[in-house]
Design a protein around this motif. Structure first.
Motif, PDB file in Angstrom:
ATOM      1  N   GLN A  82      -6.162   6.752 -15.648  1.00 46.69           N
ATOM      2  CA  GLN A  82      -5.138   6.027 -14.698  1.00 46.69           C
ATOM      3  C   GLN A  82      -3.815   5.993 -15.297  1.00 46.69           C
ATOM      4  OE1 GLN A  82      -5.857   5.181 -11.476  1.00 46.69           O
ATOM      5  NE2 GLN A  82      -7.852   6.183 -11.793  1.00 46.69           N
ATOM      6  N   ALA A 127      -7.132  12.610  -6.052  1.00 42.89           N
ATOM      7  CA  ALA A 127      -7.319  12.012  -4.744  1.00 42.89           C
ATOM      8  C   ALA A 127      -6.790  10.714  -4.439  1.00 42.89           C
ATOM      9  CB  ALA A 127      -9.063  12.125  -4.389  1.00 42.89           C
ATOM     10  N   GLY A 128      -6.626  10.424  -3.233  1.00 45.09           N
ATOM     11  CA  GLY A 128      -6.447   9.038  -2.775  1.00 45.09           C
ATOM     12  C   GLY A 128      -4.915   9.095  -2.512  1.00 45.09           C
ATOM     13  N   GLU A 129      -4.151   7.831  -2.658  1.00 46.51           N
ATOM     14  CA  GLU A 129      -2.715   7.754  -2.137  1.00 46.51           C
ATOM     15  C   GLU A 129      -1.579   9.215  -2.764  1.00 46.51           C
ATOM     16  OE1 GLU A 129      -1.380   4.183  -2.885  1.00 46.51           O
ATOM     17  OE2 GLU A 129      -2.608   3.021  -1.568  1.00 46.51           O
ATOM     18  N   LYS A 161     -12.657  12.220  -4.294  1.00 46.88           N
ATOM     19  CA  LYS A 161     -12.858  11.164  -5.449  1.00 46.88           C
ATOM     20  C   LYS A 161     -12.038  12.106  -6.577  1.00 46.88           C
ATOM     21  CE  LYS A 161     -17.014   9.048  -3.775  1.00 46.88           C
ATOM     22  NZ  LYS A 161     -18.388   8.687  -4.159  1.00 46.88           N
ATOM     23  N   MET A 211      -1.314  16.639  -7.779  1.00 50.26           N
ATOM     24  CA  MET A 211      -1.882  16.041  -6.530  1.00 50.26           C
ATOM     25  C   MET A 211      -1.516  17.120  -5.408  1.00 50.26           C
ATOM     26  SD  MET A 211      -2.269  12.160  -6.629  1.00 50.26           S
ATOM     27  CE  MET A 211      -2.953  11.750  -5.195  1.00 50.26           C
ATOM     28  N   PRO A 216      -8.350  13.619   0.490  1.00 51.93           N
ATOM     29  CA  PRO A 216      -9.840  13.259   0.545  1.00 51.93           C
ATOM     30  C   PRO A 216     -10.357  13.709  -0.919  1.00 51.93           C
ATOM     31  CG  PRO A 216      -9.239  15.561   1.456  1.00 51.93           C
ATOM     32  CD  PRO A 216      -7.942  14.784   1.180  1.00 51.93           C
ATOM     33  N   PRO A 233      -4.127   9.837   2.683  1.00 53.65           N
ATOM     34  CA  PRO A 233      -4.631   9.790   1.441  1.00 53.65           C
ATOM     35  C   PRO A 233      -5.419  11.384   1.267  1.00 53.65           C
ATOM     36  CG  PRO A 233      -5.736   8.291   2.599  1.00 53.65           C
ATOM     37  CD  PRO A 233      -4.580   8.421   3.509  1.00 53.65           C
ATOM     38  N   VAL A 265       0.789  -1.123   0.072  1.00 55.57           N
ATOM     39  CA  VAL A 265      -0.040   0.021   0.052  1.00 55.57           C
ATOM     40  C   VAL A 265       0.836   1.258   0.096  1.00 55.57           C
ATOM     41  CG1 VAL A 265      -2.028  -1.183   1.259  1.00 55.57           C
ATOM     42  CG2 VAL A 265       0.060  -0.136   2.592  1.00 55.57           C
ATOM     43  N   LYS A 266       0.358   2.438  -0.597  1.00 57.00           N
ATOM     44  CA  LYS A 266       1.105   3.566  -0.499  1.00 57.00           C
ATOM     45  C   LYS A 266       2.553   3.670  -1.419  1.00 57.00           C
ATOM     46  CE  LYS A 266       0.592   6.314   2.988  1.00 57.00           C
ATOM     47  NZ  LYS A 266       0.795   6.486   4.419  1.00 57.00           N
TER      48      LYS A 266
END
Length: 835
Positions: free
Chosen positions: A633, A438-440, A434, A492, A432, A430, A317-318
């Motif tokens: 993505q 957002a995310g990691e 969507k 980001m 906040p 992460p 993860v991350k």
């Protein structure tokens, strides 16, 4: 009776395969003696297991012989010392690749990126409707405010004034060039874009200029390296962990660089203060096995057991930041400092020792970033990039230090970090919301530096500290693949621009990180609008009264002379730092760069090459920005570290649209006004030639030829450090060894299976549900066959020693039912003929 004979035959075949890999002839003869020649396969494993395996009853018989198989393979030179090669609490053989866990907390604080939400939360906190977020552990003592902070603030205000004043003058001059003096909407848009782009160029110019004066002077009262002498003592409590996060990397290169660095550290006499951790997120099963063997080989070669550790995460993860967080939670409390390495990093022992000394001398420092030098590549493209970073890079690095001082950058590798405040303040939650932004957090390094500075600790660049090295991508396409991740990460990060408590410098860092990629679509839009303006003025009647109610006409006027002057000024700002770099090296000595003449020629050729690549990067970066904003993505793929070349087919696919755009753009401008092509030729020409330039620049042969002619030469090639020479030597040595075991070898081969079982990281208890899962996995693997097992299932097998051992026993015991396993394993090996 026939079944028993068949079982004995299988056991004999297994025994002979094991005997082939037994290192000592005496043990080999003993294996093949009559005492074990008439045993079944199950009895054979139990016979071998009587020498010390203590696995609990009820497991498959193959698990009983794991230790003995390893002892036979390595003989009088044991695989690992008893502290490493032992048993787990369940009695299963285990190779301890990491020290005992010393668990510590590292909790990320949730982000509040919206100022409106932050205001709402503040009101609720005052009303007592919600409780403040708190950590369980006590905060480390923050350092006091130092004099250099006031100096840094004054310097940065000076930079802001210089940049704004210079940009304002350029915009005023640009206004006088435009036909309608910037009064039409189109011209206003062009002026806004020009102002942003010129300010970006201007800030880089002043940074390089101050770096030039700093390096020319040679003295810097605020240099972090001047705060401690090279002979300063380091107390034993200043233990440092060198952590190298990797993911699907070139295994030979990773461990060759690590070996060279480890040996260099030992030669300093301070090796007892440093531990090395390879933190793997690799999800390719074949590479996982290669990493295990490379780690064991390295430890055996340098006697690194207890100093060099290896851990592969099962729950990835991350990405890189999550891997480092995982290390901190497990072993961070054992160390005062942590030094992060990249997969291609090599550092000298002197450099590592100096970084620890500097940390000890500066208790207010949270991160000290070395200035890694690119070296070790053979492709023409990577040699050009090496030359650029070696010649021009020091000016910009020294300039960044001049403006930022202890509120500087952290580039994610080749930097030392104070572990306690890093664990307390720098864990990343992460983002906040969507969507794609957002995310990691992808580009963790800038954010971690900002959080460290927000907590009061300084972030420094040791720009004049030698002995830190890295490698460059071998081709343009490999570099662009990396840039796509960085582009997404910087976009980001800009969401954190308004987060409470961030230092203004690091807000500016977030802004410059975005501008390093956003400048590409701005530049592209500027060129498009300029072309549109050309089309409007060519294909339409002039407008003499652009605003209603005007009493006097406004004559559209072009000023080619002023345009040339402004263009020349912009080129000067872009290329003067390169010229200053060459002057600096001419003054200080250019022998290791091939001499003054070749250094100057290399600068000219590199500048022409960079001009050819700038429009290509512009279009790619524009696409990356749009993809990130639209939520497309990206694939997180590690860049190629070897000397890979770009095939023509791939270049056509990747650069074909740019070539078509260049041709169409050229034809359109030729139709409107052929004279304008003189201005646009560097842009459209580079796009049209992007395919051959990308392919030719990736050639290894051209890179080697240019080095023989002493072009693009850098000191790390002319007189390479001992650690760089050792790294290349170790890579060649690793490549000359026998082929790394495949997944099928780990399943079938007696010794490879024993090693893989001992390296298995999953040490589960016993339960009915777990047994059912293992049975289901086993059936699924046998159903797929050796070449059809999905990678996820292969990883499950490599992780679980019990499951891997049961599969090993099953494919041997039921060879007639599953013949492809053993047949495919030994297809290129001669059959045993001992009996």
């Amino acid at each position: 009776m026939s079944d028993n004979v068949s079982d004995i035959s299988l056991a004999q075949d297994y025994l002979e395969r094991l005997a082939l890999e037994t290192s000592e002839p005496k043990e080999r003869r003993k294996l093949l003696s009559g005492s074990s020649s008439d045993l079944t396969l199950s009895q054979l494993h139990r016979y071998l297991g009587t020498t010390g395996d203590t696995a609990e009853p009820g497991q498959d018989p193959a698990s009983l012989s794991v230790l003995r198989r390893l002892e036979l393979a390595y003989g009088s030179s044991p695989l690992a010392p008893p502290a490493v090669l032992g048993h787990d609490p369940k009695g299963r053989v285990r190779i301890a690749t990491a020290p005992p866990v010393s668990r510590a907390s590292m909790a990320p604080k949730p982000w509040t990126t919206s100022p409106f939400k932050r205001m709402s939360k503040s009101i609720k906190l005052k009303r007592g409707e919600i409780k403040p977020w708190q950590r369980k552990q006590q905060a480390p003592d923050a350092p006091k405010r130092y004099h250099w902070q006031k100096v840094g603030t004054a310097r940065r205000w000076t930079l802001a004034v210089l940049t704004v004043a210079q940009s304002a003058m350029a915009v005023m001059y640009m206004t006088s060039i435009l036909p309608y003096k910037g009064t039409t909407p189109l011209e206003i848009a062009i002026l806004v874009l020009f102002a942003l782009l010129f300010a970006w160029v201007s800030s880089g110019f002043w940074t390089a200029l101050m770096g030039f004066f700093q390096l020319l002077k040679g003295r810097d009262r605020y240099s972090i390296t001047a705060s401690a002498t090279p002979d300063a003592d380091i107390v034993d409590s200043a233990r440092t962990a060198l952590v190298m996060p990797i993911c699907n990397e070139d295994v030979d290169r990773v461990f060759a660089g690590l070996k060279a660095t480890y040996e260099s550290v030992q030669k300093t006499g301070q090796g007892h203060l440093f531990d090395f951790y390879v933190l793997s997120d690799t999800y390719d099963p074949e590479l996982c096995l290669a990493e295990q063997h490379a780690w064991m080989r390295l430890c055996r070669e340098v006697d690194g057991f207890g100093r060099i550790f290896y851990r592969r995460r099962r729950r990835r993860v991350k990405r890189k930041s999550g891997n480092i967080d995982d290390f901190c939670r497990r072993w961070g409390s054992l160390y005062r400092y942590m030094l992060v390495l990249d997969a291609d990093s090599v550092m000298t022992g002197h450099c590592l020792k100096r970084l620890v000394q500097l940390m000890e001398a500066n208790p207010d420092a949270g991160i000290i970033q070395s200035a890694p030098v690119a070296a070790g590549s053979n492709n023409l493209y990577s040699r050009l990039q090496q030359f650029a970073t070696s010649v021009y890079g020091p000016l910009f690095t020294a300039g960044l230090h001049f403006w930022q001082l202890g509120e500087s950058h952290y580039w994610g590798h080749n930097a030392i970090i104070r572990v306690e405040p890093f664990m307390y303040y720098c864990s990343l939650a992460p983002l906040p919301g969507k969507g794609a932004l957002a995310g990691e957090i992808l580009s963790h390094d800038f954010v971690e530096a900002a959080l460290m500075r927000r907590a009061g600790w300084g972030v420094w660049i040791a720009y004049d500290l030698p002995g830190s090295y890295e490698e460059m991508p071998p081709s343009l396409l490999e570099e662009l693949q990396r840039d796509r991740r960085w582009c997404h990460g910087n976009l980001m990060n800009f969401r954190l621009f308004m987060v409470r408590g961030m230092h203004p410098v690091h807000r500016a860092v977030f802004l410059t990180g975005v501008m390093s990629y956003l400048s590409a679509p701005l530049w592209f839009l500027f060129l498009v609008l300029s072309t549109v303006m050309l089309g409007i003025h060519t294909m339409s009647e002039p407008v003499y009264f652009p605003e209603p109610g005007m009493l006097h006409p406004q004559w559209p006027e072009w000023h080619p002379g002023k345009a040339v002057a402004l263009f020349s000024t912009t080129l000067t700002l872009l290329f003067l730092p390169k010229i200053l770099s060459i002057i600096l090296l001419w003054v200080k000595g250019a022998k290791l760069y091939g001499g003054r003449a070749r250094l100057g020629l290399s600068m000219v050729l590199e500048s022409l090459f960079s001009m050819m690549l700038a429009p290509v990067r512009m279009l790619f970066h524009t696409r990356f920005v749009l993809a990130a904003l639209l939520g497309i993505q990206i694939k997180w793929k590690s860049p190629s570290r070897d000397s890979s070349e770009t095939p023509w087919r791939e270049a056509v696919v990747r650069h074909g649209p740019q070539t078509v755009l260049g041709l169409v753009w050229t034809a359109g401008v030729w139709y409107l006004d052929p004279r304008f092509l003189w201005w646009l030729a560097p842009i459209v020409g580079a796009l049209i030639l992007s395919i051959p330039v990308s392919v030719i620049s990736s050639k290894v042969g051209l890179g080697i030829k240019s080095r023989r002619k002493r072009l693009f030469l850098i000191p790390e090639e002319a007189k390479p450090a001992r650690e760089l020479r050792a790294t290349k030597r170790y890579v060649r040595h690793a490549e000359a060894l026998r082929e790394t075991p495949r997944f099928i070898d780990a399943v079938v081969d007696p010794v490879e299976n024993a090693f893989a079982c001992a390296m298995g990281v999953a040490r589960h208890g016993e339960s009915d549900a777990l047994e059912r899962s293992r049975k289901r996995y086993l059936e699924e693997v046998l159903e797929h066959g050796p070449h059809g097992v999905p990678n996820a299932l292969k990883l499950q097998l490599i992780d679980d020693p019990i499951l891997l051992s049961r599969l090993h026993y099953t494919v041997w015991q039921e060879r007639e039912r599953y013949p492809e396993w053993i047949d495919n394993t030994y297809v290129h090996r001669p059959p045993p003929r001992f009996v």
